[in-house]
Write an enzyme that holds these catalytic residues in place. Structure first.
Site, PDB file in Angstrom:
ATOM      1  N   ASP A  97       1.031  -1.357   0.063  1.00 20.71           N
ATOM      2  CA  ASP A  97      -0.020   0.015   0.065  1.00 20.71           C
ATOM      3  C   ASP A  97       0.969   1.214   0.014  1.00 20.71           C
ATOM      4  O   ASP A  97       1.934   1.280   0.758  1.00 20.71           O
ATOM      5  CB  ASP A  97      -0.873  -0.021   0.955  1.00 20.71           C
ATOM      6  CG  ASP A  97      -2.168   0.871   1.030  1.00 20.71           C
ATOM      7  OD1 ASP A  97      -3.292   0.248   0.912  1.00 20.71           O
ATOM      8  OD2 ASP A  97      -1.965   2.072   0.834  1.00 20.71           O
ATOM      9  N   TYR A 156     -12.220   6.479 -14.656  1.00 14.80           N
ATOM     10  CA  TYR A 156     -12.327   5.344 -13.884  1.00 14.80           C
ATOM     11  C   TYR A 156     -12.924   4.119 -14.736  1.00 14.80           C
ATOM     12  O   TYR A 156     -12.593   3.152 -14.447  1.00 14.80           O
ATOM     13  CB  TYR A 156     -13.115   5.720 -12.497  1.00 14.80           C
ATOM     14  CG  TYR A 156     -13.216   4.630 -11.559  1.00 14.80           C
ATOM     15  CD1 TYR A 156     -12.312   3.844 -10.765  1.00 14.80           C
ATOM     16  CD2 TYR A 156     -14.479   3.754 -11.274  1.00 14.80           C
ATOM     17  CE1 TYR A 156     -12.379   3.084  -9.904  1.00 14.80           C
ATOM     18  CE2 TYR A 156     -14.762   2.908 -10.431  1.00 14.80           C
ATOM     19  CZ  TYR A 156     -13.607   2.595  -9.447  1.00 14.80           C
ATOM     20  OH  TYR A 156     -13.954   1.459  -8.750  1.00 14.80           O
ATOM     21  N   ALA A 207     -18.461  -1.265   1.353  1.00 13.80           N
ATOM     22  CA  ALA A 207     -18.246   0.051   2.088  1.00 13.80           C
ATOM     23  C   ALA A 207     -16.583   0.293   2.423  1.00 13.80           C
ATOM     24  O   ALA A 207     -15.814  -0.612   2.759  1.00 13.80           O
ATOM     25  CB  ALA A 207     -18.796   0.028   3.487  1.00 13.80           C
ATOM     26  N   LYS A 255     -11.286   0.746 -15.670  1.00 17.21           N
ATOM     27  CA  LYS A 255     -12.025  -0.549 -15.094  1.00 17.21           C
ATOM     28  C   LYS A 255     -12.356  -1.501 -16.361  1.00 17.21           C
ATOM     29  O   LYS A 255     -12.072  -2.702 -15.886  1.00 17.21           O
ATOM     30  CB  LYS A 255     -13.055  -0.286 -14.005  1.00 17.21           C
ATOM     31  CG  LYS A 255     -12.893   0.347 -12.842  1.00 17.21           C
ATOM     32  CD  LYS A 255     -11.746  -0.303 -11.994  1.00 17.21           C
ATOM     33  CE  LYS A 255     -11.725  -0.078 -10.524  1.00 17.21           C
ATOM     34  NZ  LYS A 255     -10.404  -1.079 -10.104  1.00 17.21           N
ATOM     35  N   ASN A 275      -5.417  -4.871  -6.629  1.00 18.39           N
ATOM     36  CA  ASN A 275      -6.760  -4.145  -6.085  1.00 18.39           C
ATOM     37  C   ASN A 275      -6.602  -2.642  -5.874  1.00 18.39           C
ATOM     38  O   ASN A 275      -7.551  -1.921  -5.563  1.00 18.39           O
ATOM     39  CB  ASN A 275      -6.801  -4.730  -4.577  1.00 18.39           C
ATOM     40  CG  ASN A 275      -7.809  -4.129  -3.850  1.00 18.39           C
ATOM     41  OD1 ASN A 275      -8.936  -4.278  -3.821  1.00 18.39           O
ATOM     42  ND2 ASN A 275      -7.269  -3.499  -2.602  1.00 18.39           N
TER      43      ASN A 275
HETATM   44  P1  NAD Z   1      -9.691   1.948  -0.520  1.00 19.55           P
HETATM   45  O1  NAD Z   1      -9.422   2.931  -0.674  1.00 19.55           O
HETATM   46  O2  NAD Z   1     -10.286   1.341   0.982  1.00 19.55           O
HETATM   47  O3  NAD Z   1      -8.604   0.940  -0.623  1.00 19.55           O
HETATM   48  C1  NAD Z   1      -7.715   1.300  -1.644  1.00 19.55           C
HETATM   49  C2  NAD Z   1      -6.170   1.081  -1.370  1.00 19.55           C
HETATM   50  O4  NAD Z   1      -5.426   1.221  -2.529  1.00 19.55           O
HETATM   51  C3  NAD Z   1      -5.895   2.403  -0.362  1.00 19.55           C
HETATM   52  O5  NAD Z   1      -5.389   1.728   0.866  1.00 19.55           O
HETATM   53  C4  NAD Z   1      -5.082   2.942  -1.141  1.00 19.55           C
HETATM   54  O6  NAD Z   1      -3.746   3.595  -0.212  1.00 19.55           O
HETATM   55  C5  NAD Z   1      -4.209   1.984  -2.029  1.00 19.55           C
HETATM   56  N1  NAD Z   1      -3.654   2.671  -2.984  1.00 19.55           N
HETATM   57  C6  NAD Z   1      -4.046   3.685  -3.976  1.00 19.55           C
HETATM   58  N2  NAD Z   1      -3.121   4.088  -4.746  1.00 19.55           N
HETATM   59  C7  NAD Z   1      -2.290   3.125  -4.617  1.00 19.55           C
HETATM   60  C8  NAD Z   1      -1.170   2.977  -5.579  1.00 19.55           C
HETATM   61  N3  NAD Z   1      -0.586   3.764  -6.620  1.00 19.55           N
HETATM   62  N4  NAD Z   1      -0.148   1.792  -5.145  1.00 19.55           N
HETATM   63  C9  NAD Z   1      -0.503   1.130  -4.093  1.00 19.55           C
HETATM   64  N5  NAD Z   1      -1.668   1.132  -3.232  1.00 19.55           N
HETATM   65  C10 NAD Z   1      -2.311   2.209  -3.570  1.00 19.55           C
HETATM   66  O7  NAD Z   1     -10.755   1.207  -1.312  1.00 19.55           O
HETATM   67  P2  NAD Z   1     -11.714  -0.211  -1.591  1.00 19.55           P
HETATM   68  O8  NAD Z   1     -12.824   0.219  -1.618  1.00 19.55           O
HETATM   69  O9  NAD Z   1     -11.024  -1.079  -0.840  1.00 19.55           O
HETATM   70  O10 NAD Z   1     -11.182  -0.521  -3.363  1.00 19.55           O
HETATM   71  C11 NAD Z   1     -10.359  -1.576  -3.538  1.00 19.55           C
HETATM   72  C12 NAD Z   1     -10.512  -1.684  -5.205  1.00 19.55           C
HETATM   73  O11 NAD Z   1     -11.776  -2.031  -5.516  1.00 19.55           O
HETATM   74  C13 NAD Z   1     -10.398  -0.465  -5.989  1.00 19.55           C
HETATM   75  O12 NAD Z   1      -9.546  -1.036  -7.332  1.00 19.55           O
HETATM   76  C14 NAD Z   1     -11.761  -0.109  -6.251  1.00 19.55           C
HETATM   77  O13 NAD Z   1     -11.595   0.927  -7.465  1.00 19.55           O
HETATM   78  C15 NAD Z   1     -12.371  -1.248  -6.498  1.00 19.55           C
HETATM   79  N6  NAD Z   1     -13.841  -1.131  -6.108  1.00 19.55           N
HETATM   80  C16 NAD Z   1     -14.326  -0.971  -5.117  1.00 19.55           C
HETATM   81  C17 NAD Z   1     -15.764  -0.791  -4.972  1.00 19.55           C
HETATM   82  C18 NAD Z   1     -16.487  -0.607  -3.344  1.00 19.55           C
HETATM   83  O14 NAD Z   1     -17.643  -0.666  -3.618  1.00 19.55           O
HETATM   84  N7  NAD Z   1     -15.552  -0.369  -2.528  1.00 19.55           N
HETATM   85  C19 NAD Z   1     -16.491  -0.775  -6.079  1.00 19.55           C
HETATM   86  C20 NAD Z   1     -15.926  -1.005  -7.406  1.00 19.55           C
HETATM   87  C21 NAD Z   1     -14.633  -1.304  -7.396  1.00 19.55           C
END
Ligand code: NAD
Length: 908
Positions: A529, A656, A689, A660, A591
């Protein structure tokens, strides 16, 4: 009030997939395919009518005072002894008192209902207080016969009395007529059966209504007063027709259970009656009839006491406890219908000493041991001296029943050398709760599933068959039960021991949960991270460190990495962290993610690029170096993280959504390169969430959408158990669905030489847009096929496919229709054809006419599913429909029988 006070059921655990009979014997008897739906029950090699009756009776007596029983009636046409009271063996196995009456009811399939009427009559007359009625059959049918398909093995037991009545007996009516639909000479193994149509028309459809109407008249009731109608009849359509004739709609008719177990002979009216009782509410009237050289009809009214019945297996429970096989030869061997070589060991003497059997009958048939009256130690077998070394009392043993005492496996072995019908012979020491142990044979189990400590239940089984003398010997065996969940050994779980996983963006949200769960499952985890803000700015080490600390606190192994996935060096470093620490990488979960939402006009290149860099390029930067190692290892699991925003679109997220959906394209291409190395790449669209969704999701949804719900499918796809490659799954809460890119059937505009005009496009717009019968296309080359096929010269196309196109077949179907073969036919055939030429068409045949329409019918009689090329081959006579069906190329749903009309109705 008198009536039924309890019930119990037993359907043997083994089921034979009926299609396997057809697959083995369809070459010889193709017509059996018409009844090849579902599965039939069959006895293990050590089961017969008697052992099944014991099992059903034990189920029936659970929670009742069995010693209050003063008569036992046993009905079957397949009794193991023609001259030895079979009900007497049943009574001994159940450990019932000696001063009771016992009788066998035999020689007709309605012996079960007859025994029940006699039991009810005896209780009504005040002659008996409690009568146990058991009915059971294990009928043999000739290989490849309809009866082999129709029949199943099973047993039912009912307790009849005057206290705690669950179904009040209202009365009965019997017709006795020597109608011979089938018979079995006393020296024969198989039934001789008469012509099916006559049996249906003169037997079932006349005699059953006669008995049912006779009873209704006797009770001054009409069919409107009856809630459930029970009668066996293996002709499915006739079953419905008879009910209709009697004024009972499908909602009243209890299913004949063809799909789930088949017709269980003498037991079947009672098996079906129990099925009705299991679903009944107080006040329901159930009318049950049993057919066979006449017909018995009985009527009951369910009482409030039905609610107080103690839980039992019943028919429902034993239907659920099943093991289905396709091994038709095993089925035949278990029924002694084939005789493979067993060697000289099998020739060991099997004679039973009647003296010993009589002297020790309670021990051998009733599994009765002893319990020391002085120290309370139970033991099996009963001996003169107490086994307790601190007691050693002499002649202190009182009879003690072990059959219902819970037990566990202490030791076991699988013996390949011992003679067994179903090798290996599995046996071992079992320990009873509260004391007592003995060496038991195990049955209804596979050696691989047996574990020390596993609970077992005792089951009365056939131990030997003395061929020379025709004697069946019985004893008790142990049936291993599934391990209780918490005691299940780790080896059966899906785990990641020894594997190394990389999770990017693992410092928060979904990535954190994946990392924790993988570590709990035994994986070593690189927790990557960058530790930046939601928009990707800034960085820090605490996010990754915290998750590593959490994993270590759980006793897991993890290492932190703080690189950004957005650069090639960052990606390489992340993978190197895994390789330097543990030397391999098995799992990559891409992720990491950020958001920079803006409408397109405000979307400056920097925001566009930042999002694409993390999501799309980030996945490339990490996956590429990891893929090198995975290829070398010959194993890997890769996850891409897409989003509903990309798959379906969302306002203000062009960057985005593009990134994606780009990941889906990345997966589609990589899956082609990965497959042969056992590397699988799949994509997840989560809903959870996290800080990315806190201002997008409504608060009440945010509360519920815990990231923990997403982890199971992600971990499953990361496991060696999953063989999926190139799939997309939406997941949130406990809901999962697969998403895919689908392509419509399309159509050719013009002849492929002249460029179509705009007006041509306009004219054909509906066809171009049509998604009926849309299909998934595996790769780019396959996507060109429909286009190339559409313009191939007719001759060439015919040569390749062996006939016309799918569309041409349907175009010509009305002409090929044979009205003279369609008299009285009223059917809708739905064709769902897959492949580049695929689509949906339905053909309606009614009143001697035929109409072919494109699309899907909402209530087709029969649905036919096939790939385009196979369909063309079949329709042009190059592929035999039966061969297509048995090889799985042709799938038929709905009325299988009607599909046979197609050949007659159309001459192509
Ligand atoms: P989150 O923000 O809680 O976690 C994402 C993590 O990625 C963060 O801890 C951040 O510090 C880290 N990060 C960001 N840029 C980075 C980089 N360049 N290198 C390394 N780490 C980095 O978000 P989440 O909801 O847990 O999302 C996880 C994945 O799921 C993402 O790809 C997001 O697009 C995807 N997603 C989430 C949802 C949702 O409902 N939460 C829906 C669709 C897609």
């Amino acid at each position: 009030m008198i009536g039924i006070t309890s019930f119990g059921g037993y359907i043997p655990r083994l089921r034979l997939n009926r299609m396997s009979i057809f697959q083995n014997m369809g070459w010889f008897a193709p017509a059996i395919v018409t009844v090849a739906q579902g599965e039939r029950s069959f006895c293990n090699w050590d089961e017969d009518s008697l052992t099944m009756a014991v099992a059903a009776a034990r189920d029936c007596l659970s929670g009742r005072d069995k010693q209050a029983t003063d008569a036992v009636f046993f009905a079957s046409t397949t009794l193991p002894f023609a001259d030895r009271l079979n009900a007497g063996i049943l009574k001994t196995a159940l450990n019932l008192k000696d001063d009771l009456g016992a009788a066998d009811f035999a020689s007709t399939l309605r012996a079960g209902t007859t025994a029940l009427i006699e039991a009810l009559t005896a209780v009504k007359a005040g002659e008996k207080k409690q009568v146990l009625v058991a009915a059971s059959d294990k009928r043999l049918a000739r290989s490849a016969s309809f009866y082999e398909m129709w029949e199943g093995d099973g047993a039912a037991a009912l307790l009849v009395g005057d206290t705690d009545v669950i179904a009040e007996y209202l009365g009965s009516f019997t017709i006795t007529r020597d109608f011979i639909d089938h018979f079995r000479g006393s020296d024969r193994q198989f039934d001789y059966t008469w012509e099916e149509r006559w049996v249906r028309d003169e037997g079932y459809s006349k005699i059953i209504p006669e008995a049912v109407n006779g009873l209704l008249k006797k009770l001054s009731l009409t069919m409107d007063d009856v809630d459930r109608l029970v009668f066996p009849c293996f002709f499915k359509a006739e079953h419905r027709n008879i009910a209709k004739k009697l004024g009972a709609g499908p909602e009243k008719l209890v299913d004949n259970m063809h799909e789930v177990c088949g017709e269980t002979g003498t037991a079947h009216p009672l098996v079906m009656l129990i099925q009705a009782l299991e679903e009944a509410k107080p006040g329901d009237r159930i009318l049950a009839a049993g057919f066979g050289q006449g017909c018995d009809a009985l009527c009951f009214k369910v009482t409030e006491a039905v609610k107080n019945l103690t839980p039992r297996l019943g028919i429902k429970g034993s239907l659920a406890d099943k093991k289905t096989t396709d091994n038709y030869l095993k089925f035949l061997k278990f029924r002694d219908q084939i005789e493979p070589e067993t060697g000289i060991r099998a020739e060991a003497p099997t004679q039973t000493s009647m003296t010993v059997l009589y002297r020790k009958r309670d021990m051998l048939l009733g599994l009765v041991g002893g319990k020391c009256a002085k120290c309370g130690t139970p033991q099996f077998p009963r001996t003169r001296l107490c086994v307790n070394p601190d007691c050693r009392a002499l002649d202190s043993q009182e009879p003690h029943e072990f059959a219902d005492t819970p037990a566990k496996i202490k030791t076991f072995t699988g013996d390949m050398l011992a003679v067994s019908v179903d090798p290996p012979h599995v046996y071992g020491m079992i320990q009873f709760e509260g004391g007592g142990r003995f060496m038991a044979d195990f049955t209804d189990c596979e050696l691989n599933d047996v574990k020390v400590g596993q609970p077992v239940v005792m089951s009365f089984r056939r131990r030997l068959y003395d061929r020379q003398r025709g004697f069946s010997g019985y004893f008790w065996k142990a049936v291993p039960l599934p391990m209780p969940k918490e005691e299940a050994p780790a080896a059966e779980e899906i785990r990641f021991d020894g594997q190394v996983a990389i999770v990017t963006g693992a410092g928060a949200g979904l990535g954190r949960v994946y990392s924790l769960e993988l570590a709990k499952g035994g994986a070593k985890v690189v927790v990557n991270d960058l530790g930046g803000a939601r928009d990707g700015t800034g960085s820090g080490t605490s996010a990754a460190d915290q998750v590593v600390a959490e994993i270590k606190a759980l006793g897991g192994e993890a290492v932190a990495n703080y690189d950004s996935v957005a650069t090639p060096e960052g990606g390489q470093n992340i993978v190197d962290t895994a390789l330097k620490t543990w030397g391999r990488v098995d799992i990559v979960i891409n992720n990491a993610g950020i958001l920079r939402d803006k409408t397109l006009i405000k979307m400056e290149p920097e925001n566009w690029d930042a999002v694409l860099d993390v999501h799309l390029k980030g996945a490339y930067h990490v996956t590429r170096p990891a893929f090198v190692k995975m290829r070398e290892q010959g194993y890997g699991r890769i996850i891409m993280t897409t989003s509903a925003a990309g798959l379906y679109g969302n306002f203000g997220q062009t960057n985005y959504a593009a990134a994606k959906m780009g990941l889906v394209g990345f997966m589609n291409a990589l899956k082609q390169e990965a497959g042969k190395y056992d590397i699988k790449v799949n994509t997840i669209a989560p809903a959870a969430a996290s800080r990315l969704t806190e201002d997008i999701l409504p608060p009440e949804m945010f509360e519920k959408l815990k990231p923990e719900f997403v982890a199971p499918i992600v971990l499953y796809l990361c496991s060696n158990r999953s063989k999926e490659n190139g799939m997309i799954y939406n997941v949130g809460l406990g809901y999962f669905n697969r998403a895919a890119v689908l392509t419509g059937p399309g159509l050719a505009v013009g002849d492929g030489t002249k460029v179509p005009t705009l007006e041509d496009i306009h004219k054909n717009w509906a066809g171009i847009n049509d998604m009926t019968g849309a299909v998934e296309i595996p790769n780019v080359m396959a996507s060109f096929e429909p286009m190339l096929n559409a313009f191939q010269p007719k001759k060439e196309k015919a040569a390749e496919t062996g006939g016309p196109s799918v569309k041409a077949v349907f175009g010509g179907l009305e002409k090929a229709f044979q009205p003279e073969a369609a008299a009285g036919v009223d059917v809708v055939f739905q064709f769902n054809i897959s492949g580049p030429q695929g689509g949906s068409w339905f053909v309606t045949v009614k009143d001697g006419t035929c109409q072919v329409s494109a699309g899907a019918h909402d209530r087709p009689t029969t649905t036919i599913k096939m790939a385009d090329q196979d369909f063309i081959k079949m329709m042009s006579g190059q592929l035999n429909p039966m061969a297509a069906f048995s090889s799985g190329k042709l799938k038929i749903e709905g009325d299988l029988m009607k599909s046979q009309l197609i050949e007659k109705l159309f001459k192509i």
